[in-house]
Write an enzyme that holds these catalytic residues in place. Sequence first.
Site, PDB file in Angstrom:
ATOM      1  N   GLU A 197       0.893  -1.167   0.000  1.00 34.42           N
ATOM      2  CA  GLU A 197       0.000   0.000   0.000  1.00 34.42           C
ATOM      3  C   GLU A 197       0.934   1.220   0.000  1.00 34.42           C
ATOM      4  OE1 GLU A 197      -2.201   0.612   3.637  1.00 34.42           O
ATOM      5  OE2 GLU A 197      -3.577   2.074   2.730  1.00 34.42           O
ATOM      6  N   ASP A 275     -12.322   0.000   2.025  1.00 41.26           N
ATOM      7  CA  ASP A 275     -11.315   0.182   3.076  1.00 41.26           C
ATOM      8  C   ASP A 275     -11.896   0.844   4.328  1.00 41.26           C
ATOM      9  OD1 ASP A 275      -8.798  -0.196   4.121  1.00 41.26           O
ATOM     10  OD2 ASP A 275      -7.792   1.329   2.918  1.00 41.26           O
TER      11      ASP A 275
END
Length: 334
Positions: A197, A275
Site C-alpha cells: 500500500e 477500506d
Amino acid sequence: MERFIAKLPKAELHLHIEGALEAELAFRFADRNRIKLPYRSVEELKQVYTFKNLQDFLSAYYQMMQVLQTEDDFYELTYHYLEMAASQCIRHVEIFFDPQAHMDRGLNFEVPMNGILAALKAGKQQLDISYHLIPNIMRDRSLASATKALEIILNYKENFLGIGLDSAEIGFPPEKFQNLFAEARAYGLLTFAHAGEEGPVENIWQAINLLKVRRIDHGVRCIEDESLLNYLANTRIPLTTCPLSNIKLNIFSDLHAFPIKTLLSYNICATVNSDDPAYVDGYLNENYFAITHTHRLTKADLRQLAVNSFHASVLPNQLREKYLKEVDVYCQGH
Ligand code: HPA
Ligand code: ZN
C-alpha cells in the site's frame, strides 16, 4: 453506468469496520458514553479528514474509535454499514476489525467481537448478506502484543475466517510475523496481509512467501515489479484494492495513476473495495463509479470486477456459484 454499477451484485472484501464510523455515529456514541471529542460539530470533525499519508489517517482512525465502548456500539456501527452495503447490492462481506486497538484501551476482546458478530448475524437474516469476520494483527505494535492477541483469537477461532495484518506499513515488514502466522495456519486459520500500500513491493513478496496469505490487501505497488505482476496473474492470488482510500491517503496523486487497467490487463484477480468508507468519501459503489469515470471502464470490465470479488472471497462453492449466477443473469439483462 452508475445505474449499472448500483445494481450489480458484488462482494466487499476489504473493509475495516472501525473505518465505517461516520461522524454522526461517532458523536452519538461519544454522547451516550460521556466521551469528549475534541470537535464541536460533525462539520468541524469532517474538516479534519484530510490526510497527508497512511500514518496521518491512522492517527484520526485510532483516536475516533475511542467512542466505541459497548457491544451495542459495535452492533450499531456494523449494522449501519450492512444497511449501506445492502443498498449498494453487496451480497457478501469479509470484514476486518482491530482487536489490539480496542484491548489496549481497556475493552475486553469479547466486546467488539460479540457486537460485530451479532450485527453480522442479523444482517444475514434481515438483509441476506453472507459474511466472514477477520481480526487484524497490528504490525506496528510489539510481537508480544500480537502473540497475546492471537492467543485470544484462537480461543474463538470458529468465529473467524483467518487473521490479517494492518496498520503502519513502512518499517514494519511481514517477516516479523512469520512464526505467528504459521501458528495461526496450524490452527486452521487463513492469513491475509496489507502489503504494497505505502510500503515496498518486497512486502508483497514477504506476505506471499513468508505469511502464505490467501489474498493481498491493497498490493497496488506490484506494478513496480513485472515478475510479481506475472506471478499474481499465474497464481491468481487476489488483490483487494481500494481506489478512493489510495487517493485520500496520498498513495497515488490522482485516480488516473490508480492501476486498475494494468491489473485487469494482466488478468490478475483484482477487486475493488472501500477500506475505510467514513474517512475516504465513499462506500463501495462510489469506488466503482470513480474508477469507471476516470478509466472509462466498460460493462465487461465491471462484470469482471464483480466476478473477481466472488472468486477472491472465501465462500463454499455452492454459494459462490449462486452469486456468480446472479452476476451473469444481471449482466445478460443489462
Ligand atoms: N492500511 C493499514 N491499516 C489500516 C488501513 C489501511 O488502509 N485502514 C485501517 N487500518
Ligand atoms: Zn485496509
